[in-house]
Design an enzyme around this catalytic site. Structure first.
Site, PDB file in Angstrom:
ATOM      1  N   ASP A 153       8.216  53.669 -19.644  1.00 49.35           N
ATOM      2  CA  ASP A 153       8.597  54.856 -18.872  1.00 49.35           C
ATOM      3  C   ASP A 153       8.050  54.711 -17.448  1.00 49.35           C
ATOM      4  O   ASP A 153       6.923  54.281 -17.237  1.00 49.35           O
ATOM      5  CB  ASP A 153       8.044  56.119 -19.539  1.00 49.35           C
ATOM      6  CG  ASP A 153       8.691  57.381 -18.998  1.00 49.35           C
ATOM      7  OD1 ASP A 153       9.425  58.039 -19.759  1.00 49.35           O
ATOM      8  OD2 ASP A 153       8.456  57.724 -17.811  1.00 49.35           O
ATOM      9  N   ILE A 154       8.845  55.103 -16.479  1.00 41.38           N
ATOM     10  CA  ILE A 154       8.476  54.960 -15.066  1.00 41.38           C
ATOM     11  C   ILE A 154       7.369  55.940 -14.669  1.00 41.38           C
ATOM     12  O   ILE A 154       6.662  55.719 -13.683  1.00 41.38           O
ATOM     13  CB  ILE A 154       9.735  55.160 -14.176  1.00 41.38           C
ATOM     14  CG1 ILE A 154       9.577  54.462 -12.844  1.00 41.38           C
ATOM     15  CG2 ILE A 154      10.088  56.612 -14.016  1.00 41.38           C
ATOM     16  CD1 ILE A 154      10.890  54.339 -12.068  1.00 41.38           C
ATOM     17  N   ASN A 213      13.680  64.520 -26.705  1.00 35.84           N
ATOM     18  CA  ASN A 213      14.093  65.794 -26.127  1.00 35.84           C
ATOM     19  C   ASN A 213      15.612  65.867 -26.132  1.00 35.84           C
ATOM     20  O   ASN A 213      16.276  64.941 -25.664  1.00 35.84           O
ATOM     21  CB  ASN A 213      13.563  65.916 -24.695  1.00 35.84           C
ATOM     22  CG  ASN A 213      12.044  65.944 -24.648  1.00 35.84           C
ATOM     23  OD1 ASN A 213      11.418  66.662 -25.420  1.00 35.84           O
ATOM     24  ND2 ASN A 213      11.452  65.162 -23.759  1.00 35.84           N
ATOM     25  N   GLU A 237      15.825  65.300 -19.549  1.00 38.02           N
ATOM     26  CA  GLU A 237      16.187  64.941 -18.166  1.00 38.02           C
ATOM     27  C   GLU A 237      17.333  63.936 -18.121  1.00 38.02           C
ATOM     28  O   GLU A 237      18.181  64.019 -17.238  1.00 38.02           O
ATOM     29  CB  GLU A 237      14.984  64.311 -17.443  1.00 38.02           C
ATOM     30  CG  GLU A 237      13.855  65.263 -17.156  1.00 38.02           C
ATOM     31  CD  GLU A 237      12.629  64.538 -16.619  1.00 38.02           C
ATOM     32  OE1 GLU A 237      12.760  63.391 -16.133  1.00 38.02           O
ATOM     33  OE2 GLU A 237      11.536  65.107 -16.717  1.00 38.02           O
ATOM     34  N   VAL A 238      17.287  62.971 -19.011  1.00 37.40           N
ATOM     35  CA  VAL A 238      18.282  61.897 -18.980  1.00 37.40           C
ATOM     36  C   VAL A 238      19.209  62.042 -20.183  1.00 37.40           C
ATOM     37  O   VAL A 238      18.758  61.981 -21.333  1.00 37.40           O
ATOM     38  CB  VAL A 238      17.601  60.510 -19.002  1.00 37.40           C
ATOM     39  CG1 VAL A 238      18.648  59.406 -18.952  1.00 37.40           C
ATOM     40  CG2 VAL A 238      16.625  60.374 -17.836  1.00 37.40           C
ATOM     41  N   HIS A 245      17.189  58.980 -26.281  1.00 39.89           N
ATOM     42  CA  HIS A 245      16.010  58.122 -26.186  1.00 39.89           C
ATOM     43  C   HIS A 245      14.871  58.725 -26.978  1.00 39.89           C
ATOM     44  O   HIS A 245      14.752  59.947 -27.108  1.00 39.89           O
ATOM     45  CB  HIS A 245      15.583  57.901 -24.736  1.00 39.89           C
ATOM     46  CG  HIS A 245      15.407  59.157 -23.933  1.00 39.89           C
ATOM     47  ND1 HIS A 245      16.480  59.875 -23.432  1.00 39.89           N
ATOM     48  CD2 HIS A 245      14.299  59.831 -23.551  1.00 39.89           C
ATOM     49  CE1 HIS A 245      16.030  60.920 -22.763  1.00 39.89           C
ATOM     50  NE2 HIS A 245      14.704  60.926 -22.834  1.00 39.89           N
ATOM     51  N   HIS A 248      10.720  58.689 -27.044  1.00 39.55           N
ATOM     52  CA  HIS A 248       9.476  58.337 -26.359  1.00 39.55           C
ATOM     53  C   HIS A 248       8.474  57.866 -27.416  1.00 39.55           C
ATOM     54  O   HIS A 248       8.255  58.562 -28.416  1.00 39.55           O
ATOM     55  CB  HIS A 248       8.871  59.562 -25.672  1.00 39.55           C
ATOM     56  CG  HIS A 248       9.724  60.207 -24.618  1.00 39.55           C
ATOM     57  ND1 HIS A 248       9.448  60.104 -23.271  1.00 39.55           N
ATOM     58  CD2 HIS A 248      10.834  60.984 -24.707  1.00 39.55           C
ATOM     59  CE1 HIS A 248      10.346  60.790 -22.574  1.00 39.55           C
ATOM     60  NE2 HIS A 248      11.194  61.351 -23.428  1.00 39.55           N
TER      61      HIS A 248
HETATM   62  P1  AMP Z   1      13.470  63.237 -21.084  1.00 40.04           P
HETATM   63  O1  AMP Z   1      12.893  64.428 -20.388  1.00 40.04           O
HETATM   64  O2  AMP Z   1      13.120  63.192 -22.540  1.00 40.04           O
HETATM   65  O3  AMP Z   1      14.943  63.089 -20.824  1.00 40.04           O
HETATM   66  O4  AMP Z   1      12.719  61.980 -20.473  1.00 40.04           O
HETATM   67  C1  AMP Z   1      13.261  61.119 -19.523  1.00 40.04           C
HETATM   68  C2  AMP Z   1      12.205  60.098 -19.180  1.00 40.04           C
HETATM   69  O5  AMP Z   1      12.817  59.042 -18.467  1.00 40.04           O
HETATM   70  C3  AMP Z   1      11.057  60.614 -18.336  1.00 40.04           C
HETATM   71  O6  AMP Z   1       9.828  60.434 -19.036  1.00 40.04           O
HETATM   72  C4  AMP Z   1      11.132  59.761 -17.068  1.00 40.04           C
HETATM   73  O7  AMP Z   1       9.869  59.432 -16.558  1.00 40.04           O
HETATM   74  C5  AMP Z   1      11.875  58.535 -17.574  1.00 40.04           C
HETATM   75  N1  AMP Z   1      12.606  57.790 -16.562  1.00 40.04           N
HETATM   76  C6  AMP Z   1      13.464  58.270 -15.618  1.00 40.04           C
HETATM   77  N2  AMP Z   1      13.966  57.272 -14.901  1.00 40.04           N
HETATM   78  C7  AMP Z   1      13.431  56.124 -15.384  1.00 40.04           C
HETATM   79  C8  AMP Z   1      13.572  54.746 -15.048  1.00 40.04           C
HETATM   80  N3  AMP Z   1      14.362  54.330 -14.054  1.00 40.04           N
HETATM   81  N4  AMP Z   1      12.858  53.842 -15.762  1.00 40.04           N
HETATM   82  C9  AMP Z   1      12.049  54.242 -16.758  1.00 40.04           C
HETATM   83  N5  AMP Z   1      11.889  55.527 -17.134  1.00 40.04           N
HETATM   84  C10 AMP Z   1      12.564  56.460 -16.446  1.00 40.04           C
END
Ligand code: AMP
Length: 124
Positions: A33-34, A95, A103-104, A108, A110
């Site tokens: 994770d970034i 999530n 967010e994405v 996924h 974690h």
């Molecule tokens: P979520 O809130 O469960 O959708 O988590 C999305 C996660 O993606 C967050 O923990 C971000 O830090 C992570 N994230 C976003 N962009 C990147 C990226 N380019 N590389 C790695 N992790 C990312």
């Protein structure tokens, strides 16, 4: 929710954005994770286009489901978090949707650990 192929994890899968890969199999990719929330914070994503766990559960093939589950287990071992690998354990989080603050919009999981993670979720 329809899948948005412009999401950042789709771009990682297409190689348009770099990632720090730690594991890959036929159906899944795992990378750091970034913005890590703990000493170890890895994301495991399916290579297929799924928005959430319920989408993946309903629509992925058995091969994708078993390969994804195995990828999560491998990450727990590779990172040394799994007790079977001599570690102190880990937490899996996925999530899905607005109240979970996803967010994405690409499914996924974690994999988080490397410190005591405290309570599972804050109470209201
Ligand atoms: P979520 O809130 O469960 O959708 O988590 C999305 C996660 O993606 C967050 O923990 C971000 O830090 C992570 N994230 C976003 N962009 C990147 C990226 N380019 N590389 C790695 N992790 C990312």
């Amino acid at each position: 929710m329809t899948y948005d192929s412009d999401n950042i994890f789709a771009k990682i899968l297409r190689g348009e954005i770099p990632s720090k890969k730690i594991f890959e199999n036929e159906v899944a990719l795992a990378f750091h994770d970034i913005n890590p929330m703990a000493p170890v914070h890895v994301l495991v994503i399916p290579k297929g286009a799924y928005v959430s766990h319920d989408d993946f559960s309903a629509n992925a093939s058995q091969n994708e489901k078993s390969g994804f589950t195995e990828a999560v287990g491998e990450v727990a071992k590779i990172t040394g978090l799994a007790q079977s690998a001599g570690g102190q354990g880990y937490r899996l989080i996925t999530n899905s949707g607005p109240e979970a603050n996803q967010e994405v919009p690409h499914y996924h999981v974690h994999v988080i650990g490397g410190r005591n993670l405290g309570v599972m979720v804050g109470k209201i």
